[in-house]
Design an enzyme around this catalytic site. Structure first.
Site, PDB file in Angstrom:
ATOM      1  N   ARG A  50       0.881  -1.179   0.000  1.00  0.00           N
ATOM      2  CA  ARG A  50       0.000   0.000   0.000  1.00  0.00           C
ATOM      3  C   ARG A  50       0.909   1.216   0.000  1.00  0.00           C
ATOM      4  O   ARG A  50       1.663   1.427   0.952  1.00  0.00           O
ATOM      5  CB  ARG A  50      -0.921  -0.017   1.225  1.00  0.00           C
ATOM      6  CG  ARG A  50      -1.594   1.310   1.462  1.00  0.00           C
ATOM      7  CD  ARG A  50      -2.720   1.243   2.462  1.00  0.00           C
ATOM      8  NE  ARG A  50      -3.874   0.589   1.892  1.00  0.00           N
ATOM      9  CZ  ARG A  50      -5.088   0.626   2.432  1.00  0.00           C
ATOM     10  NH1 ARG A  50      -5.297   1.263   3.576  1.00  0.00           N
ATOM     11  NH2 ARG A  50      -6.103   0.014   1.851  1.00  0.00           N
ATOM     12  N   HIS A  70      -7.236   1.228  -6.525  1.00  0.00           N
ATOM     13  CA  HIS A  70      -7.475   0.291  -5.411  1.00  0.00           C
ATOM     14  C   HIS A  70      -8.172  -0.963  -5.978  1.00  0.00           C
ATOM     15  O   HIS A  70      -9.350  -1.204  -5.733  1.00  0.00           O
ATOM     16  CB  HIS A  70      -8.340   0.966  -4.344  1.00  0.00           C
ATOM     17  CG  HIS A  70      -8.319   0.281  -3.012  1.00  0.00           C
ATOM     18  ND1 HIS A  70      -7.561  -0.850  -2.755  1.00  0.00           N
ATOM     19  CD2 HIS A  70      -8.970   0.556  -1.852  1.00  0.00           C
ATOM     20  CE1 HIS A  70      -7.747  -1.220  -1.488  1.00  0.00           C
ATOM     21  NE2 HIS A  70      -8.601  -0.394  -0.931  1.00  0.00           N
ATOM     22  N   GLN A  86     -10.085  -3.640  -3.699  1.00  0.00           N
ATOM     23  CA  GLN A  86     -11.393  -3.225  -3.220  1.00  0.00           C
ATOM     24  C   GLN A  86     -12.458  -3.419  -4.303  1.00  0.00           C
ATOM     25  O   GLN A  86     -13.534  -3.959  -4.046  1.00  0.00           O
ATOM     26  CB  GLN A  86     -11.353  -1.751  -2.789  1.00  0.00           C
ATOM     27  CG  GLN A  86     -12.686  -1.237  -2.280  1.00  0.00           C
ATOM     28  CD  GLN A  86     -13.116  -1.872  -0.972  1.00  0.00           C
ATOM     29  OE1 GLN A  86     -12.347  -1.929  -0.031  1.00  0.00           O
ATOM     30  NE2 GLN A  86     -14.351  -2.367  -0.907  1.00  0.00           N
ATOM     31  N   ASP A 143     -17.127   7.345  -1.550  1.00  0.00           N
ATOM     32  CA  ASP A 143     -15.857   7.189  -0.822  1.00  0.00           C
ATOM     33  C   ASP A 143     -15.622   8.507  -0.081  1.00  0.00           C
ATOM     34  O   ASP A 143     -16.300   9.515  -0.350  1.00  0.00           O
ATOM     35  CB  ASP A 143     -14.743   6.908  -1.852  1.00  0.00           C
ATOM     36  CG  ASP A 143     -13.377   6.663  -1.219  1.00  0.00           C
ATOM     37  OD1 ASP A 143     -13.299   6.464   0.009  1.00  0.00           O
ATOM     38  OD2 ASP A 143     -12.367   6.698  -1.959  1.00  0.00           O
ATOM     39  N   CYS A 178     -16.388   1.811   0.176  1.00  0.00           N
ATOM     40  CA  CYS A 178     -15.214   0.979   0.446  1.00  0.00           C
ATOM     41  C   CYS A 178     -14.842   0.964   1.932  1.00  0.00           C
ATOM     42  O   CYS A 178     -14.194   0.034   2.391  1.00  0.00           O
ATOM     43  CB  CYS A 178     -14.036   1.459  -0.384  1.00  0.00           C
ATOM     44  SG  CYS A 178     -13.696   3.230  -0.214  1.00  0.00           S
ATOM     45  N   ARG A 229     -13.599  -8.653   0.804  1.00  0.00           N
ATOM     46  CA  ARG A 229     -12.173  -8.376   0.622  1.00  0.00           C
ATOM     47  C   ARG A 229     -11.378  -9.655   0.887  1.00  0.00           C
ATOM     48  O   ARG A 229     -10.427  -9.972   0.173  1.00  0.00           O
ATOM     49  CB  ARG A 229     -11.701  -7.261   1.573  1.00  0.00           C
ATOM     50  CG  ARG A 229     -12.234  -5.874   1.285  1.00  0.00           C
ATOM     51  CD  ARG A 229     -11.678  -5.308  -0.010  1.00  0.00           C
ATOM     52  NE  ARG A 229     -10.234  -5.238  -0.008  1.00  0.00           N
ATOM     53  CZ  ARG A 229      -9.513  -4.235   0.524  1.00  0.00           C
ATOM     54  NH1 ARG A 229     -10.128  -3.216   1.056  1.00  0.00           N
ATOM     55  NH2 ARG A 229      -8.193  -4.245   0.471  1.00  0.00           N
TER      56      ARG A 229
HETATM   57  N1  NVA Z   1      -9.823   6.919  -1.400  1.00  0.00           N
HETATM   58  C1  NVA Z   1      -9.532   6.385  -0.099  1.00  0.00           C
HETATM   59  C2  NVA Z   1      -9.823   4.912  -0.065  1.00  0.00           C
HETATM   60  C3  NVA Z   1      -9.623   4.262   1.282  1.00  0.00           C
HETATM   61  C4  NVA Z   1      -9.864   2.785   1.252  1.00  0.00           C
HETATM   62  C5  NVA Z   1      -8.067   6.668   0.244  1.00  0.00           C
HETATM   63  O1  NVA Z   1      -7.211   6.527  -0.636  1.00  0.00           O
HETATM   64  O2  NVA Z   1      -7.774   7.035   1.390  1.00  0.00           O
HETATM   65  N1   CP Z   2     -11.270  -0.213   2.156  1.00  0.00           N
HETATM   66  C1   CP Z   2     -10.011  -0.309   2.615  1.00  0.00           C
HETATM   67  O1   CP Z   2      -9.059  -0.509   1.859  1.00  0.00           O
HETATM   68  O2   CP Z   2      -9.894  -0.233   3.968  1.00  0.00           O
HETATM   69  P1   CP Z   2      -8.514  -0.034   4.767  1.00  0.00           P
HETATM   70  O3   CP Z   2      -7.979   1.317   4.388  1.00  0.00           O
HETATM   71  O4   CP Z   2      -8.926  -0.112   6.214  1.00  0.00           O
HETATM   72  O5   CP Z   2      -7.571  -1.131   4.390  1.00  0.00           O
END
Ligand code: NVA
Ligand code: CP
Length: 307
Positions: free
Chosen positions: A103, A130, A133, A221, A261, A289
């Site tokens: 990540r 992502h 997801q 989101d 998400c 997930r």
């Molecule tokens: N768009 C959000 C998704 C979190 C799962 C982020 O990148 O923080």
């Molecule tokens: N939706 C998602 O990716 O959650 P986290 O940021 O908690 O991993």
């Protein structure tokens, strides 16, 4: 050649459908107590530059359920590209582990990991995409609707990593995607163009009501993604009209589902009434997930074995 899982647009329709079929099977086997352990003795490095609940727990539990061994590396552990180069980290890790999940902030960091690692690299979220997801969300859509193709998915909010992965899924799996975003928060033009070139039926509007009309899925989101915290106040204002609430949901199909998400901010991008209401499937998405990513881990391992 080993395959990575960085971007849904890198896959053929049959490949994503095979992962979804495998996810359905792995979920059924787990629920019926017949789970197998195809990744016995294999290991997964999990690199995080950002916080996580769902991604961390589902990869860790999923790898363990498959018989494998996850290794969690928190942001301060390896300091990607700072303590040593991304390329060197990749060339160390692939001597010890069979798969890498990361990540990251920059998507280019994932591409660099994938270029230098001889083992498959999985995108556990970058600023651009992502895919894990959205694969889990497509599994949820499949369960709820019987099929993914032909659906109308309306995304209300930021043209961000989530919106990008939805566009890619729409292009590959054959459904309609409508993004309703404020004018200054549109999707990346290159991502949009590529998805359209792949045949995606994708439109962009600045009117959430237009997007929601006759939708099978209403998706949203957070207004401020991880790494954008300094823009939070400006974003609160820009996104004020981009909320999934009762009146927006009334424009969608009567059997529409509401997806997010997570994490969610009730009262901002979605009301508590809707996210906690009967049409919301957010916790099914979160559960999926686990099943979808187990399918990705098994699928990539199988490809690497054949390579
Ligand atoms: N768009 C959000 C998704 C979190 C799962 C982020 O990148 O923080
Ligand atoms: N939706 C998602 O990716 O959650 P986290 O940021 O908690 O991993």
């Amino acid at each position: 050649m080993k395959r990575d899982f960085l971007c849904l647009a890198d896959f053929e329709r049959a490949e994503l459908e095979a992962m979804l079929d495998l996810a359905v099977k792995l979920k059924r086997d787990l629920k019926s107590g017949n789970a197998e352990t195809p990744l016995r003795g294999r290991s997964l490095a999990m690199i995080f530059e950002k916080p996580s609940l769902r991604t961390r727990v589902t990869f860790e539990v999923g790898m363990t359920q498959l018989g494998g061994y996850p290794v969690y590396l928190q942001p301060s552990d390896i300091r990607l590209g700072e303590r040593e180069t991304v390329a060197d980290i990749a060339r160390n890790l692939d001597r010890w582990v069979d798969l890498i999940m990361a990540r990251t902030f920059a998507h280019s960091t994932l591409e660099e990991l994938a270029r230098y690692a001889s083992v498959p690299v999985i995108n556990g979220l970058s600023d651009l995409y992502h895919p894990c997801q959205v694969l889990a969300d497509c599994l949820t859509l499949l369960e709820k609707r019987g099929k993914v193709a032909g659906a109308r998915v309306a995304f209300v909010g930021d043209g961000n990593n989530m919106a990008h992965s939805w566009m890619n899924a729409a292009a590959v799996l054959g459904f309609e995607f409508v993004l309703a975003c404020p004018p200054n928060y549109c999707a990346d033009a290159r991502v949009l163009d590529r998805a359209r070139q792949l045949g995606g039926k994708i439109s962009v509007t600045h009117d959430p009501r237009e997007a929601a009309r006759d939708a099978d899925v209403l998706y949203t989101d957070v207004w401020t993604s991880m790494g954008q915290e300094a823009e939070a106040v400006v974003r609160q204002e820009a996104f004020a009209d981009f909320q999934i609430n009762r009146s927006l949901l009334d424009l969608a199909r009567r059997d529409a589902i509401v997806m997010h998400c997570l994490p969610a901010h009730r009262g901002e991008e979605i009301t508590a009434e809707v996210i906690d209401g009967p049409q919301s499937v957010v916790f099914e998405e979160a559960e999926n997930r686990l099943h979808a990513q187990k399918a990705v881990l098994v699928w990539l391992s199988e490809q690497a074995r054949r390579a």
